[in-house]
Structures are given as structure tokens and as C-alpha cells.
Design a protein around this motif. Sequence first.
Motif, short mmCIF file in Angstrom:
data_model
loop_
_atom_site.label_atom_id
_atom_site.label_comp_id
_atom_site.label_asym_id
_atom_site.label_seq_id
_atom_site.Cartn_x
_atom_site.Cartn_y
_atom_site.Cartn_z
N ARG A 78 -52.72 56.14 -43.53
CA ARG A 78 -53.41 56.02 -44.58
C ARG A 78 -52.45 55.71 -45.87
O ARG A 78 -51.58 54.68 -45.90
N GLY A 79 -52.34 56.74 -46.78
CA GLY A 79 -51.52 56.35 -47.86
C GLY A 79 -51.82 55.61 -49.01
O GLY A 79 -51.81 56.00 -50.09
N ALA A 80 -52.54 54.59 -48.86
CA ALA A 80 -52.98 53.54 -49.77
C ALA A 80 -54.48 53.66 -49.53
O ALA A 80 -55.10 54.00 -48.43
N LEU A 81 -54.93 53.41 -50.88
CA LEU A 81 -56.38 53.44 -50.69
C LEU A 81 -56.87 52.27 -49.81
O LEU A 81 -56.36 50.94 -50.09
N PRO A 82 -58.14 52.19 -48.93
CA PRO A 82 -58.46 51.17 -48.03
C PRO A 82 -58.91 50.04 -48.57
O PRO A 82 -59.64 50.16 -49.49
N ALA A 83 -58.55 48.96 -47.84
CA ALA A 83 -59.16 47.47 -48.25
C ALA A 83 -60.68 47.64 -47.86
O ALA A 83 -61.59 46.75 -48.47
N ARG A 84 -61.12 48.50 -46.99
CA ARG A 84 -62.29 48.39 -46.23
C ARG A 84 -62.97 49.70 -47.25
O ARG A 84 -64.21 50.08 -46.84
N GLY A 85 -62.55 50.06 -48.22
CA GLY A 85 -63.13 50.77 -49.28
C GLY A 85 -64.16 51.71 -49.06
O GLY A 85 -64.02 52.75 -48.63
N TRP A 86 -65.50 51.46 -49.49
CA TRP A 86 -66.58 52.51 -49.45
C TRP A 86 -66.66 52.86 -47.93
O TRP A 86 -66.69 54.16 -47.59
N ASP A 87 -66.87 51.97 -47.03
CA ASP A 87 -67.30 52.31 -45.58
C ASP A 87 -65.94 53.15 -45.21
O ASP A 87 -66.11 54.07 -44.44
N GLU A 88 -64.75 52.37 -45.59
CA GLU A 88 -63.64 53.31 -44.83
C GLU A 88 -63.39 54.96 -45.11
O GLU A 88 -63.13 55.70 -44.53
N ILE A 188 -57.69 51.17 -62.90
CA ILE A 188 -57.93 50.00 -62.05
C ILE A 188 -56.91 50.13 -61.32
O ILE A 188 -55.66 49.65 -61.84
N GLU A 189 -56.97 50.06 -59.84
CA GLU A 189 -55.91 49.99 -58.98
C GLU A 189 -55.77 48.58 -58.25
O GLU A 189 -54.71 48.07 -58.03
N ALA A 190 -56.84 48.53 -57.63
CA ALA A 190 -56.88 47.29 -56.79
C ALA A 190 -58.26 46.83 -56.18
O ALA A 190 -59.18 47.70 -56.39
N VAL A 191 -58.49 45.77 -55.59
CA VAL A 191 -59.69 45.29 -55.07
C VAL A 191 -59.91 45.89 -53.46
O VAL A 191 -58.75 45.65 -52.79
N ALA A 192 -60.99 46.45 -53.17
CA ALA A 192 -61.20 46.58 -51.84
C ALA A 192 -62.16 45.38 -51.16
O ALA A 192 -63.17 45.12 -51.64
N GLY A 235 -78.44 32.29 -35.89
CA GLY A 235 -79.43 33.14 -36.30
C GLY A 235 -79.19 34.37 -36.91
O GLY A 235 -80.00 35.34 -37.01
N TYR A 236 -78.10 34.27 -37.89
CA TYR A 236 -77.50 35.71 -38.58
C TYR A 236 -76.99 35.39 -39.81
O TYR A 236 -76.64 34.26 -40.23
N ALA A 237 -76.78 36.29 -40.79
CA ALA A 237 -76.05 36.18 -42.02
C ALA A 237 -75.38 37.49 -42.30
O ALA A 237 -75.76 38.48 -41.72
N VAL A 238 -74.32 37.33 -42.92
CA VAL A 238 -73.33 38.48 -43.13
C VAL A 238 -72.85 38.65 -44.55
O VAL A 238 -72.51 37.45 -45.22
N TYR A 239 -73.14 39.73 -45.30
CA TYR A 239 -72.61 40.00 -46.40
C TYR A 239 -71.37 41.00 -46.55
O TYR A 239 -71.72 42.05 -45.99
N VAL A 240 -70.19 40.70 -46.87
CA VAL A 240 -69.24 41.50 -46.94
C VAL A 240 -69.01 41.93 -48.67
O VAL A 240 -68.43 40.82 -49.27
N GLU A 241 -69.25 42.83 -48.95
CA GLU A 241 -69.09 43.33 -50.49
C GLU A 241 -67.78 43.89 -50.94
O GLU A 241 -67.40 44.72 -50.44
N PRO A 242 -67.08 43.20 -51.85
CA PRO A 242 -65.77 43.95 -52.46
C PRO A 242 -66.24 44.80 -53.53
O PRO A 242 -67.26 44.75 -54.06
N ASN A 243 -65.11 45.81 -53.52
CA ASN A 243 -65.49 46.91 -54.57
C ASN A 243 -64.18 47.00 -55.16
O ASN A 243 -62.94 46.26 -54.85
N VAL A 244 -64.12 47.72 -56.24
CA VAL A 244 -62.61 47.88 -56.84
C VAL A 244 -62.33 49.20 -56.92
O VAL A 244 -63.28 50.30 -57.70
#
Length: 253
Positions: A78-88, A188-192, A235-244
Motif C-alpha cells: 500500500r503506502g500510496a492512496l489507491p488508484a481504485r479509490g473508493w472500492d479499494e 487535493i492529492e491525486a485522481v483515482a 449485451g453489456y455496458a460498464v461505468y468506471v467512475e473516477p474520484n479525487v
Amino acid sequence: MDHELTITTLAERPGLEGPMWSMKDLWPAFTMHDPVSWAYMGQVVRRFPEYVLVATDAEGAVVARGFSVPFRLDEEGRGALPARGWDEVVLWAFSDLRHGREPDTVSALEVTVDTGALGRGVSHAMLAAMRENTRRLGFAELVAPVRPNAKHLEASASLHEYAFRTRESDGLPQDPWLRVHVRAGGRIEAVAPASMTISGSLEQWREWTGLPFDADGPVEVPGALVPVHCEAALGYAVYVEPNVWVRHAVAAG
């Protein structure tokens, strides 16, 4: 600012859990279908009630809720705030709980204000209360995977650029919710970039949004921070939400 708010933890007032969940809010329907949220948000209430805040007005009605969780950032891998943000960070918190790791950081998960209480400074008060609760519990830092609340108006814009936009008048963030965090002392540090991933069949996306989802490619959905990727032929759709990611230093004690 609403001066008639009473903000406490759910641990102090467990009887408010029902009204807390029953608040009317502005979350888009599709945001309710993140698998990590489905699996763990109820458990946050059960396992971390002292990290859940509830606000009531002068009449005793619940007007806001705020969720946070403790986790260990100083851990191998770990160490750094994760790129997968909220979920991670939610997965980290429950992994740490399961393995008995001592947490060293608190992450905000959500601040939601009842639609009838919007525009009264409640979100500012909730963030201040979350900072104070983090400090009271003995932590030195609160982090937050922030969902910028005006980004959906520019779904095609890069969040890496949007997150760091500032106003000429005062140098504060252009986005209103990011501005609340910075005014409260956040940095503000980074974008997830992959903070929350929501997938579904085309039928599900049509139900959630009222849109046809009948062609391959990006689909701009009301309330979505970035376009949803549609694979009509498959037959599917995917949404990948970024956070800050925003860091709040608080004095432990």
C-alpha cells in the motif's frame, strides 16, 4: 450554516439507523449498483458505527449522514492512496478488520444531505464533524475519495485536468464539493481513475437511466462523471467512475 444541527455518531444514537437510510437524496440510480457498496455499506454500519455520523435538525428529523472507515495505509503493498479509490479503500478496511491490523488512517466514504436540507451548509458541517470525529478517535489524517459534484456537467472532460481547476477570484477549486474540502483544510492529492466500477446488462442500464443503450461506444448518462462504455453487440455496458483523493491533516488526540 445551519446552527440547529445535532451531529453525533450512530454508535451514540443507533435508533437513527432506519431514518438515516430513508433520507431522500440525489444519488443517480446506477450508483446503487456498485458491487463493493452492495456488499459492504450495511457492514460499515454494523462494524464501524463510531465512524458513521448522523445529523438531525431542530425537530429531530435526520437531514444528513456521513460514512467513514479506519484502515491501515502503512502496510506492505500500500503506502500510496489507491488508484481504485473508493472500492479499494473499503476492501482494505474490511481486510484489516479481518486480519486484526491496527488502522492508522480514516477514509471518508460518503456525505449525503437530505434533499429538503440542501443549501443550508449541512455538507460543510458534516465534513467538519467527520474531521473532528477522526481526531477524537485518535487519528492524524482523514482522506477522502471525493466525487466532484459538478463534474457530471462535463462528462467528457478529463478529471485529471478538472480536479485541479481553480477560480481566479480566490484560487479555490472550481468544483463546489472539492472547494468545500479545500476550505476545510484538505489538500487535493491525486485522481483515482478507477474508484468505482459498475457493470450491467443493457436491460439494466436502460432501467437505471431510461436511455436506449443500443449502440457501441460511449454514452453520456445524467449524473455520471464520465461516459458509460456500451458494448451493444455483447449485451453489456460498464461505468468506471473516477474520484479525487483529498487529504485532511487533523491533530490526533
